[in-house]
Enzyme design. Sequence first.
Site, PDB file in Angstrom:
ATOM      1  N   ASP A 112       0.862  -1.195   0.000  1.00  0.00           N
ATOM      2  CA  ASP A 112       0.000   0.000   0.000  1.00  0.00           C
ATOM      3  C   ASP A 112       0.897   1.244   0.000  1.00  0.00           C
ATOM      4  OD1 ASP A 112      -0.565  -0.773   3.454  1.00  0.00           O
ATOM      5  OD2 ASP A 112       0.663   0.899   2.738  1.00  0.00           O
ATOM      6  N   HIS A 165       8.275  -5.703  -1.489  1.00  0.00           N
ATOM      7  CA  HIS A 165       7.329  -6.547  -2.234  1.00  0.00           C
ATOM      8  C   HIS A 165       6.534  -5.767  -3.269  1.00  0.00           C
ATOM      9  CE1 HIS A 165       7.531  -9.514   1.339  1.00  0.00           C
ATOM     10  NE2 HIS A 165       8.507  -9.709   0.476  1.00  0.00           N
ATOM     11  N   CYS A 193      -1.233  -4.285 -22.386  1.00  0.00           N
ATOM     12  CA  CYS A 193      -0.152  -3.327 -22.612  1.00  0.00           C
ATOM     13  C   CYS A 193      -0.335  -2.685 -23.994  1.00  0.00           C
ATOM     14  CB  CYS A 193       1.195  -4.048 -22.548  1.00  0.00           C
ATOM     15  SG  CYS A 193       2.579  -3.005 -22.996  1.00  0.00           S
ATOM     16  N   CYS A 225       2.646  -3.867 -26.457  1.00  0.00           N
ATOM     17  CA  CYS A 225       2.826  -5.211 -27.051  1.00  0.00           C
ATOM     18  C   CYS A 225       1.562  -6.052 -26.953  1.00  0.00           C
ATOM     19  CB  CYS A 225       3.983  -5.937 -26.359  1.00  0.00           C
ATOM     20  SG  CYS A 225       3.617  -6.388 -24.646  1.00  0.00           S
ATOM     21  N   SER A 251       4.504 -10.703  10.909  1.00  0.00           N
ATOM     22  CA  SER A 251       4.534 -12.048  11.498  1.00  0.00           C
ATOM     23  C   SER A 251       5.930 -12.645  11.387  1.00  0.00           C
ATOM     24  CB  SER A 251       3.523 -12.948  10.773  1.00  0.00           C
ATOM     25  OG  SER A 251       3.840 -12.968   9.377  1.00  0.00           O
TER      26      SER A 251
HETATM   27  C1  BV8 Z   1      11.358 -15.907  -3.088  1.00  0.00           C
HETATM   28  C2  BV8 Z   1       3.200  -9.025  -2.189  1.00  0.00           C
HETATM   29  C3  BV8 Z   1      12.904 -17.010  -4.486  1.00  0.00           C
HETATM   30  C4  BV8 Z   1       2.022  -9.685  -2.852  1.00  0.00           C
HETATM   31  C5  BV8 Z   1       4.060 -10.710  -0.646  1.00  0.00           C
HETATM   32  C6  BV8 Z   1      13.383 -19.038   2.471  1.00  0.00           C
HETATM   33  C7  BV8 Z   1      14.119 -18.126   1.714  1.00  0.00           C
HETATM   34  C8  BV8 Z   1      13.571 -17.552   0.580  1.00  0.00           C
HETATM   35  C9  BV8 Z   1      12.250 -17.859   0.209  1.00  0.00           C
HETATM   36  C10 BV8 Z   1      11.511 -18.752   0.956  1.00  0.00           C
HETATM   37  C11 BV8 Z   1      12.075 -19.340   2.080  1.00  0.00           C
HETATM   38  N1  BV8 Z   1      11.137 -20.165   2.614  1.00  0.00           N
HETATM   39  C12 BV8 Z   1      10.009 -20.098   1.877  1.00  0.00           C
HETATM   40  C13 BV8 Z   1      10.207 -19.270   0.854  1.00  0.00           C
HETATM   41  C14 BV8 Z   1       9.225 -18.983  -0.158  1.00  0.00           C
HETATM   42  C15 BV8 Z   1       8.350 -17.782   0.189  1.00  0.00           C
HETATM   43  C16 BV8 Z   1       7.979 -17.690   1.651  1.00  0.00           C
HETATM   44  O1  BV8 Z   1       8.608 -17.001   2.419  1.00  0.00           O
HETATM   45  N2  BV8 Z   1       6.913 -18.372   2.014  1.00  0.00           N
HETATM   46  C17 BV8 Z   1       6.424 -18.330   3.372  1.00  0.00           C
HETATM   47  C18 BV8 Z   1       4.908 -18.429   3.356  1.00  0.00           C
HETATM   48  C19 BV8 Z   1       7.063 -19.466   4.146  1.00  0.00           C
HETATM   49  N3  BV8 Z   1       9.017 -16.568  -0.218  1.00  0.00           N
HETATM   50  C20 BV8 Z   1       8.881 -16.162  -1.485  1.00  0.00           C
HETATM   51  O2  BV8 Z   1       8.258 -16.775  -2.326  1.00  0.00           O
HETATM   52  C21 BV8 Z   1       9.586 -14.878  -1.867  1.00  0.00           C
HETATM   53  N4  BV8 Z   1      10.317 -15.097  -3.076  1.00  0.00           N
HETATM   54  O3  BV8 Z   1      11.808 -16.432  -2.152  1.00  0.00           O
HETATM   55  O4  BV8 Z   1      11.818 -16.101  -4.358  1.00  0.00           O
HETATM   56  C22 BV8 Z   1      13.528 -16.692  -5.764  1.00  0.00           C
HETATM   57  C23 BV8 Z   1      14.835 -16.214  -5.774  1.00  0.00           C
HETATM   58  C24 BV8 Z   1      15.438 -15.959  -6.995  1.00  0.00           C
HETATM   59  C25 BV8 Z   1      14.729 -16.139  -8.180  1.00  0.00           C
HETATM   60  C26 BV8 Z   1      13.400 -16.572  -8.161  1.00  0.00           C
HETATM   61  C27 BV8 Z   1      12.793 -16.857  -6.936  1.00  0.00           C
HETATM   62  C28 BV8 Z   1       8.594 -13.778  -2.191  1.00  0.00           C
HETATM   63  C29 BV8 Z   1       7.753 -13.439  -0.998  1.00  0.00           C
HETATM   64  C30 BV8 Z   1       6.917 -12.192  -1.290  1.00  0.00           C
HETATM   65  C31 BV8 Z   1       5.457 -12.562  -1.440  1.00  0.00           C
HETATM   66  N5  BV8 Z   1       4.646 -11.351  -1.613  1.00  0.00           N
HETATM   67  N6  BV8 Z   1       3.381  -9.566  -0.837  1.00  0.00           N
HETATM   68  C32 BV8 Z   1       0.706  -9.178  -2.302  1.00  0.00           C
HETATM   69  O5  BV8 Z   1       0.691  -8.344  -1.380  1.00  0.00           O
HETATM   70  O6  BV8 Z   1      -0.335  -9.631  -2.820  1.00  0.00           O
HETATM   71  S1  BV8 Z   1       4.222 -11.317   0.908  1.00  0.00           S
HETATM   72  C33 BV8 Z   1       2.935 -10.739   1.831  1.00  0.00           C
HETATM   73  O7  BV8 Z   1       2.810 -11.634   2.899  1.00  0.00           O
HETATM   74  C34 BV8 Z   1       3.170  -9.418   2.465  1.00  0.00           C
HETATM   75  O8  BV8 Z   1       3.855  -8.524   1.627  1.00  0.00           O
HETATM   76  C35 BV8 Z   1       3.944  -9.741   3.687  1.00  0.00           C
HETATM   77  O9  BV8 Z   1       5.310  -9.719   3.431  1.00  0.00           O
HETATM   78  C36 BV8 Z   1       3.543 -11.164   3.937  1.00  0.00           C
HETATM   79  C37 BV8 Z   1       2.677 -11.218   5.151  1.00  0.00           C
HETATM   80  O10 BV8 Z   1       3.518 -10.886   6.180  1.00  0.00           O
HETATM   81  P1  BV8 Z   1       3.168  -9.689   7.190  1.00  0.00           P
HETATM   82  O11 BV8 Z   1       3.384  -8.382   6.558  1.00  0.00           O
HETATM   83  O12 BV8 Z   1       3.921 -10.011   8.405  1.00  0.00           O
HETATM   84  O13 BV8 Z   1       1.646  -9.788   7.449  1.00  0.00           O
HETATM   85  P2  BV8 Z   1       0.915 -10.930   8.200  1.00  0.00           P
HETATM   86  O14 BV8 Z   1      -0.490 -10.785   7.814  1.00  0.00           O
HETATM   87  O15 BV8 Z   1       1.641 -12.207   8.014  1.00  0.00           O
HETATM   88  O16 BV8 Z   1       1.092 -10.553   9.746  1.00  0.00           O
HETATM   89  C38 BV8 Z   1       0.516  -9.365  10.231  1.00  0.00           C
HETATM   90  C39 BV8 Z   1       1.125  -9.162  11.602  1.00  0.00           C
HETATM   91  O17 BV8 Z   1       0.619  -7.938  12.106  1.00  0.00           O
HETATM   92  C40 BV8 Z   1       0.748 -10.251  12.597  1.00  0.00           C
HETATM   93  O18 BV8 Z   1       1.901 -10.638  13.323  1.00  0.00           O
HETATM   94  C41 BV8 Z   1      -0.254  -9.535  13.530  1.00  0.00           C
HETATM   95  O19 BV8 Z   1      -0.158 -10.005  14.860  1.00  0.00           O
HETATM   96  C42 BV8 Z   1       0.216  -8.118  13.433  1.00  0.00           C
HETATM   97  N7  BV8 Z   1      -0.813  -7.111  13.681  1.00  0.00           N
HETATM   98  C43 BV8 Z   1      -2.148  -7.195  13.442  1.00  0.00           C
HETATM   99  N8  BV8 Z   1      -2.730  -6.031  13.779  1.00  0.00           N
HETATM  100  C44 BV8 Z   1      -1.754  -5.193  14.222  1.00  0.00           C
HETATM  101  C45 BV8 Z   1      -0.531  -5.879  14.156  1.00  0.00           C
HETATM  102  N9  BV8 Z   1       0.643  -5.336  14.526  1.00  0.00           N
HETATM  103  C46 BV8 Z   1       0.609  -4.060  14.990  1.00  0.00           C
HETATM  104  N10 BV8 Z   1      -0.524  -3.328  15.085  1.00  0.00           N
HETATM  105  C47 BV8 Z   1      -1.717  -3.865  14.716  1.00  0.00           C
HETATM  106  N11 BV8 Z   1      -2.850  -3.148  14.824  1.00  0.00           N
END
Ligand code: BV8
Length: 262
Positions: free
Chosen positions: A106, A121, A160, A163, A202
């Site tokens: 956002d 991201h 696009c 293209c 998280s």
């Molecule tokens: C990649 C954009 C490789 C899209 C997002 C180890 C190393 C590398 C990769 C991996 C690995 N293990 C696994 C992987 C693969 C994967 C991954 O991590 N999977 C997870 C599920 C295990 N990672 C990937 O695929 C990444 N790419 O590794 O590529 C590669 C390398 C070279 C060449 C090719 C490939 C890409 C990951 C990015 C995905 N895209 N976003 C979209 O938005 O639609 S991720 C998306 O989810 C968000 O951007 C964010 O990052 C994530 C969610 O996390 P949070 O932001 O923490 O949000 P969440 O909802 O989880 O938690 C909210 C928190 O807020 C909670 O803790 C809650 O308690 C708290 N909260 C709630 N209310 C409040 C609050 N805190 C404060 N105040 C409040 N009021």
Amino acid sequence: METVLPPGAAELLGRARRVVVFTGAGISAESGVPTFRDDLTGLWARFDAEQLATPEAFFADPELVWGWYEWRRARVRRAQPNAGHLAVAAIEDLIPGTVVITQNVDDLHERAGSRAPVHLHGSLFAPRCVTESAHPADFPTTTGEEVADDEGGRIAPPRCVRCGALVRPGVVWFGEALPGAALTAAVEAASACDVLLTIGTSGLVYPAAEIPHIAAHSGATVMQINPQPTPLDEISAVNLRGSAAQILPTLVRAAWEFAGKP
Ligand code: BV8
């Protein structure tokens, strides 16, 4: 309800010279933007975000996925930055050189006054051509008004004009590499800071989730704001249990006073 800070928390931030603020979806929760942990609703209720935020999902059903992003974009357009976003911008005023690194797609940090957040991201507001070439974004995208109603719907992605290929959201999907320049900037900032404030994440999605660990391993003090426990608890010297919009303004005000700033 005024937040009671643990002793030393405001001093830690007030004394810091090189600060990194690392944010996740939680900082936008109080602006009404759902986090990834929240259940999806309406048309997308049968999916979880990790299924939809992938290239496979988009190419299998472009209208479903593009409709989801347009619905999210409309939600963000209607949202306002909250007191947490504003407090992050105030940290940048208090400690020049503060680096804001966000996993969020956002634009609420920018609208709160943060100068140049590092988007690991991508962004909801940077759709692009699916071809790898960087065709300019001179293509018609829906204004988002068509999806303003809360249910959202299927929307055909634009094409696009250069293209004719599909236009896709300008975000990093699961399985896609993060933007090299953003990741490099984030790692460099985390490696050099003396305090890293992790807010509303998280700590589960990699490689972004490495950033607080890099800071801790480089000798920085990590402070966390989150109502729930996370894997980052164990590297956080200070764990502030609660919401960003409640805790951050109190912490930043106290740090200003500690720093003797007007
Ligand atoms: C990649 C954009 C490789 C899209 C997002 C180890 C190393 C590398 C990769 C991996 C690995 N293990 C696994 C992987 C693969 C994967 C991954 O991590 N999977 C997870 C599920 C295990 N990672 C990937 O695929 C990444 N790419 O590794 O590529 C590669 C390398 C070279 C060449 C090719 C490939 C890409 C990951 C990015 C995905 N895209 N976003 C979209 O938005 O639609 S991720 C998306 O989810 C968000 O951007 C964010 O990052 C994530 C969610 O996390 P949070 O932001 O923490 O949000 P969440 O909802 O989880 O938690 C909210 C928190 O807020 C909670 O803790 C809650 O308690 C708290 N909260 C709630 N209310 C409040 C609050 N805190 C404060 N105040 C409040 N009021």
